[in-house]
Design a protein around this motif. Structure first.
Motif, PDB file in Angstrom:
ATOM      1  N   LEU A 143       0.866  -1.155   0.251  1.00 57.02           N
ATOM      2  CA  LEU A 143      -0.082  -0.128  -0.030  1.00 57.02           C
ATOM      3  C   LEU A 143       0.888   1.141  -0.020  1.00 57.02           C
ATOM      4  O   LEU A 143       1.638   1.567   0.784  1.00 57.02           O
ATOM      5  N   ASP A 144       0.919   1.891  -1.185  1.00 60.15           N
ATOM      6  CA  ASP A 144       1.868   3.081  -1.370  1.00 60.15           C
ATOM      7  C   ASP A 144       0.915   4.469  -0.853  1.00 60.15           C
ATOM      8  O   ASP A 144       0.110   4.762  -1.824  1.00 60.15           O
ATOM      9  N   VAL A 145       1.267   4.738   0.192  1.00 64.29           N
ATOM     10  CA  VAL A 145       0.344   5.615   0.869  1.00 64.29           C
ATOM     11  C   VAL A 145       0.755   7.064   0.597  1.00 64.29           C
ATOM     12  O   VAL A 145       2.102   7.522   1.062  1.00 64.29           O
ATOM     13  N   LEU A 146       0.042   8.053  -0.069  1.00 65.15           N
ATOM     14  CA  LEU A 146       0.314   9.166  -0.367  1.00 65.15           C
ATOM     15  C   LEU A 146      -0.687  10.182   0.139  1.00 65.15           C
ATOM     16  O   LEU A 146      -1.611   9.985   0.598  1.00 65.15           O
ATOM     17  N   ASP A 147      -0.423  11.559  -0.167  1.00 60.78           N
ATOM     18  CA  ASP A 147      -1.402  12.543   0.481  1.00 60.78           C
ATOM     19  C   ASP A 147      -2.906  12.257   0.180  1.00 60.78           C
ATOM     20  O   ASP A 147      -3.681  12.603   0.990  1.00 60.78           O
ATOM     21  N   ASP A 148      -2.914  12.253  -1.041  1.00 60.96           N
ATOM     22  CA  ASP A 148      -4.241  12.179  -1.522  1.00 60.96           C
ATOM     23  C   ASP A 148      -4.832  11.063  -2.189  1.00 60.96           C
ATOM     24  O   ASP A 148      -6.088  10.787  -2.732  1.00 60.96           O
ATOM     25  N   LYS A 149      -4.024   9.728  -2.083  1.00 62.58           N
ATOM     26  CA  LYS A 149      -4.423   8.718  -2.575  1.00 62.58           C
ATOM     27  C   LYS A 149      -3.488   7.523  -2.147  1.00 62.58           C
ATOM     28  O   LYS A 149      -2.592   7.657  -1.358  1.00 62.58           O
ATOM     29  N   VAL A 150      -3.993   6.002  -2.553  1.00 58.46           N
ATOM     30  CA  VAL A 150      -3.340   5.041  -1.846  1.00 58.46           C
ATOM     31  C   VAL A 150      -3.327   4.254  -3.011  1.00 58.46           C
ATOM     32  O   VAL A 150      -4.332   4.183  -4.095  1.00 58.46           O
ATOM     33  N   VAL A 151      -2.162   3.412  -3.406  1.00 53.63           N
ATOM     34  CA  VAL A 151      -1.605   2.989  -4.572  1.00 53.63           C
ATOM     35  C   VAL A 151      -1.595   1.324  -4.068  1.00 53.63           C
ATOM     36  O   VAL A 151      -0.727   1.162  -3.480  1.00 53.63           O
ATOM     37  N   PHE A 152      -2.426   0.327  -4.544  1.00 48.67           N
ATOM     38  CA  PHE A 152      -2.317  -1.004  -4.184  1.00 48.67           C
ATOM     39  C   PHE A 152      -1.492  -1.566  -5.178  1.00 48.67           C
ATOM     40  O   PHE A 152      -1.836  -1.635  -6.411  1.00 48.67           O
ATOM     41  N   VAL A 153      -0.502  -2.339  -4.772  1.00 45.93           N
ATOM     42  CA  VAL A 153       0.574  -2.731  -5.851  1.00 45.93           C
ATOM     43  C   VAL A 153       0.863  -4.584  -5.365  1.00 45.93           C
ATOM     44  O   VAL A 153       1.078  -4.708  -4.171  1.00 45.93           O
ATOM     45  N   GLY A 154       0.840  -5.266  -6.457  1.00 39.54           N
ATOM     46  CA  GLY A 154       1.321  -6.721  -6.115  1.00 39.54           C
ATOM     47  C   GLY A 154       2.205  -6.947  -7.357  1.00 39.54           C
ATOM     48  O   GLY A 154       1.764  -6.740  -8.432  1.00 39.54           O
ATOM     49  N   SER A 155       3.322  -7.616  -7.157  1.00 41.62           N
ATOM     50  CA  SER A 155       4.118  -8.003  -8.133  1.00 41.62           C
ATOM     51  C   SER A 155       4.775  -9.135  -7.654  1.00 41.62           C
ATOM     52  O   SER A 155       5.494  -9.266  -6.649  1.00 41.62           O
ATOM     53  N   ASP A 156       5.257 -10.202  -8.401  1.00 39.04           N
ATOM     54  CA  ASP A 156       6.244 -10.977  -8.334  1.00 39.04           C
ATOM     55  C   ASP A 156       7.504 -11.141  -9.248  1.00 39.04           C
ATOM     56  O   ASP A 156       8.396 -11.848  -9.434  1.00 39.04           O
ATOM     57  N   GLY A 157       7.519 -10.031 -10.076  1.00 41.15           N
ATOM     58  CA  GLY A 157       8.647  -9.809 -10.912  1.00 41.15           C
ATOM     59  C   GLY A 157       8.207 -10.081 -12.151  1.00 41.15           C
ATOM     60  O   GLY A 157       9.060  -9.760 -13.169  1.00 41.15           O
ATOM     61  N   HIS A 158       7.545 -10.746 -12.414  1.00 39.83           N
ATOM     62  CA  HIS A 158       6.783 -11.037 -13.823  1.00 39.83           C
ATOM     63  C   HIS A 158       5.729 -10.421 -14.160  1.00 39.83           C
ATOM     64  O   HIS A 158       5.282 -10.461 -15.681  1.00 39.83           O
ATOM     65  N   SER A 159       4.817 -10.116 -13.268  1.00 42.23           N
ATOM     66  CA  SER A 159       3.639  -9.382 -13.389  1.00 42.23           C
ATOM     67  C   SER A 159       3.331  -8.355 -12.512  1.00 42.23           C
ATOM     68  O   SER A 159       3.858  -8.495 -11.340  1.00 42.23           O
ATOM     69  N   LEU A 160       2.342  -7.409 -12.581  1.00 42.35           N
ATOM     70  CA  LEU A 160       2.394  -6.212 -11.875  1.00 42.35           C
ATOM     71  C   LEU A 160       0.674  -5.889 -12.097  1.00 42.35           C
ATOM     72  O   LEU A 160       0.364  -5.705 -12.879  1.00 42.35           O
ATOM     73  N   TYR A 161       0.275  -5.659 -10.622  1.00 46.03           N
ATOM     74  CA  TYR A 161      -1.035  -5.216 -10.653  1.00 46.03           C
ATOM     75  C   TYR A 161      -0.878  -3.794  -9.838  1.00 46.03           C
ATOM     76  O   TYR A 161      -0.128  -3.689  -8.645  1.00 46.03           O
TER      77      TYR A 161
END
Length: 382
Positions: free
Chosen positions: A165-183
């Motif tokens: 969860l990349d938490v910034l001032d006005d948003k949250v970015v949900f990220v998942g990756s295994d190095g081969h694919s990225l969400y």
């Protein structure tokens, strides 16, 4: 002491809190559920050495009885409650004999109990460095989808087996990756909503499957973080998770900034063709070829060792300028990864963006201001 509780309510809570408990644990007391009282409310806690879930329970004390905390091994109680119709059950707790008798309409069972003093103190985020609130219907689906792109078990890089969860001032970015694919899914709050510091919070994918059930019916989730633990809270429900203290890689660096080519395809027909074609792909690579074939986009796969092959033209979406791929363009993609990513697309059509056969393939929802981006690394066609 004696108290009464609804069999169905108790079963629901024991199942939810029990999902946190590990079968093999160095502390035997952690195979138990902790029953406690805070003020005039009663709670049940399930805990491992890293995570803990506490939920309120509607206990009604017998007249004149005082509540005393205790630990109950619920492995035998849960099947019993599951076999009962909805009814009140009575717990008769004998602290001196360390015994709990569970009385229901047609019978009773007795199980041993443990002293609550032996139960380790549950971590609590009382002084968060970062906090924010997210709608539950955004948080849980995004975390679940992101977890599908994480590594199953990566002991050398535990951060890759976690949702970020990349938490910034006005948003949250949900990220998942295994190095081969990225969400990557961005939740924009619209205005600054962060209290405290910006942070990257890591939630292990092993706990993701246990997150949503305790919070069914909840509209908002408060997220509290103190650099060691992240706490998900709603009302009296509290889920504390040990943070993975590892640096998360710069996920934006792998996303191509310019993608001159695209194909807009109906998700359902794309997924159907992919399922059929990958049946003939090599078991070792699971690779399919995504290519431009005349006026069509073609999916193909082959297993030379077993003389198997498949080829299918894809239907283009009925939109303006659905295809800009140059002739003879081809890229290799792992079928299972591509199907997993397509399953997260909520629009009827998906926009596939490409730049070169050795550069990642991007998937976006075919909608204005889409906040979802997915990436799949290519495979060599040679």
């Amino acid at each position: 002491m004696k108290f009464n509780v609804s069999s169905r309510e108790l079963l629901r809570i024991l199942k939810a809190t029990g999902s946190v408990i590990q079968r093999k644990c160095s502390l035997p007391i952690l195979t138990n559920h902790l029953f406690t009282q805070v003020g005039d409310k009663f709670f049940i806690t399930g805990s491992s050495q890293e995570n803990a879930l506490t939920m309120p329970v509607g206990i009604l004390m017998e007249s004149g009885d005082m509540f005393h905390p205790f630990c109950l091994p619920a492995a035998d109680i849960i099947p019993l409650l599951g076999s009962l119709p909805e009814q009140p059950v009575t717990f008769d707790i004998d602290l001196e004999r360390h015994l709990a008798t569970v009385i229901y309409q047609s019978g009773q069972v007795s199980v041993p109990i443990e002293e609550s003093a032996e139960f380790p103190k549950v971590a609590d985020v009382t002084d968060p460095t970062t906090s924010f609130v997210v709608p539950a219907n955004i948080f849980f689906p995004a975390v679940k989808a992101a977890s599908g792109c994480t590594s199953f078990n990566d002991t050398l890089r535990p951060q890759m087996a976690a949702v970020a969860l990349d938490v910034l001032d006005d948003k949250v970015v949900f990220v998942g990756s295994d190095g081969h694919s990225l969400y990557k899914y961005e939740y924009f709050h619209g205005v600054p909503f962060l209290t405290g510091e910006k942070a990257v919070i890591l939630i292990p994918n092993t706990i993701v499957g246990s997150l949503q059930t305790p919070f069914l019916g909840v509209e908002e989730i408060e997220v509290l973080f103190d650099r060691k633990h992240v706490c998900l809270r709603a009302g009296d429900i509290s889920f504390t998770i040990r943070d993975i203290e590892q640096r998360y890689p710069n996920y934006n660096s792998v996303i191509p900034k310019e993608n001159p080519y695209h194909a807009v395809l109906p998700v359902a027909s794309f997924m159907g063709a992919l399922k059929r074609v990958q049946l003939m792909a090599s078991d070792a690579s699971n690779m399919v070829k995504f290519s431009k074939d005349g006026m069509f986009v073609n999916l193909s796969a082959a297993d030379i060792d077993f003389s198997k092959s498949a080829s299918e033209n894809l239907t283009l979406a009925e939109v303006e300028n659905p295809l800009t791929l140059p002739d003879n363009f081809a890229i290799g993609i792992k079928a299972s990864q591509l199907m997993n990513l397509l399953g997260n697309i909520s629009t009827d059509n998906v926009r596939v963006e490409l730049s070169a056969p050795n550069r990642p393939l991007l998937l976006k929802e075919d909608a204005d201001n889409s906040v979802l981006l997915e990436l799949c690394m290519p495979m060599s066609l040679e």
